[in-house]
Write a protein that holds these residues in place. Sequence first.
Motif, PDB file in Angstrom:
ATOM      1  N   ASP A  72       0.995  -1.341  -0.274  1.00 42.18           N
ATOM      2  CA  ASP A  72       0.128   0.192   0.398  1.00 42.18           C
ATOM      3  C   ASP A  72       1.224   1.335  -0.292  1.00 42.18           C
ATOM      4  O   ASP A  72       1.630   0.843   0.335  1.00 42.18           O
ATOM      5  N   ASP A  75       0.288   3.889   1.641  1.00 39.24           N
ATOM      6  CA  ASP A  75       0.671   4.869   3.137  1.00 39.24           C
ATOM      7  C   ASP A  75       1.461   3.735   4.176  1.00 39.24           C
ATOM      8  O   ASP A  75       1.639   4.192   5.470  1.00 39.24           O
ATOM      9  N   GLN A 120       1.925   1.406   5.559  1.00 39.68           N
ATOM     10  CA  GLN A 120       1.118   0.391   7.276  1.00 39.68           C
ATOM     11  C   GLN A 120       2.066  -0.204   7.015  1.00 39.68           C
ATOM     12  O   GLN A 120       1.682  -1.651   8.490  1.00 39.68           O
ATOM     13  N   ARG A 125       2.372  -3.523  11.493  1.00 40.60           N
ATOM     14  CA  ARG A 125       1.865  -3.378  10.878  1.00 40.60           C
ATOM     15  C   ARG A 125       1.592  -1.934  11.947  1.00 40.60           C
ATOM     16  O   ARG A 125       0.960  -1.498  12.608  1.00 40.60           O
ATOM     17  N   ARG A 175      -1.611   4.636   9.299  1.00 43.61           N
ATOM     18  CA  ARG A 175      -1.072   5.698   8.038  1.00 43.61           C
ATOM     19  C   ARG A 175      -0.744   6.237   8.891  1.00 43.61           C
ATOM     20  O   ARG A 175      -0.678   7.475   9.606  1.00 43.61           O
TER      21      ARG A 175
HETATM   22 MG    MG Z   1      -3.628   1.292   4.934  1.00 39.51          MG
END
Ligand code: MG
Length: 314
Positions: free
Chosen positions: A101, A103, A105, A203, A206
């Motif tokens: 992704d 972002d 994350q 994880r 964001r």
């Molecule tokens: Mg995300």
Amino acid sequence: MKTLYIVIPCYNEEEVIDETTKRIKIKINQLIESGKITNDSRILYVDDGSKDKTWEKISTIHDHDEKFIGVKLTRNRGHQNALLAGLMTAKQYADIIISMDADLQDDINAIDAFIDAYYSGSDIVYGVRKKREKDSFFKRFTAEMFYKFMLMMGVDLVYNHADYRLMSKRALDDLEQFGEVNLFLRGLVPLVGYKSSIVYYERNERFAGESKYPLKKMLAFAFEGITSFSIKPIRLILLVSVIMFTISMIIIAYSVYRYLIGATVSGWAFLNISIWLVAGIQTLLLGIVGEYVGKIYNETKHRPRFLIETILKR
Ligand code: MG
Ligand code: UDP
């Protein structure tokens, strides 16, 4: 040495893309220097019809650094389609393809472990979140429910794995053969097969911008996953119809019995039997039709019936 492409779908990510670029640049240069990947490795941004300045930013980044390349979709097609567009583009030039992704994350330091797993013989490496501490309770709860429910519905998923994964070129060539339009990559990838492995990572939150997956989209996504992968809901109709039919038969027998011993008012048995007979037959037929609909559904997907890994031949 192999060529790596990192595919990153972006939808309205102008707030994060510069930071992402900065961090990934460091990572990819490290990998090149350590001799794990070739110098023509690239980062491929897929602009999924963003309405903000995402594409302008991607173009500028590309102007400054040839390692960053971009694909722009004509309009917003959703995360899964954007990702597929990127994967299918990347596999033309790369041996190893990682999707992640925009972002960040997903911890980019896991990429080293991904590549090691690839060199140890895995064609598919799944990134799996260790814990979901950083997510809100609500996100965590709904996400867990999502995986449990999907498993219950007969969709084979890797638990807590999203779309952060490595795939080899040949695995993507095989994935391409799955002709379905309703795309749920997380469910499809395990069907491709090959030796696979799992890499655990933390994880993060964001770091800017908002999640493009609000609850409504998440529910739609879950529903998409189930209806694209499983005919269990249709099987449920058959189950219900068999139960209904059995109940009907019992009630009909009871009505006949009441009639025979003369314990009914005139017309009661006739009406009762009519209602239950029609209802019982109808639901049973619906269940049978459902079975055929399920078959048609599976046929129309045109999934490959087998995929060959190696051929021994002289
Ligand atoms: Mg995300
Ligand atoms: N994304 C996309 N198209 C969309 C929605 C999202 O390409 O229609 C991208 C988004 O830019 C991000 C990734 O998909 O790179 C995952 O989205 P997000 O981080 O918002 O989802 P979450 O992590 O909250 O589940």
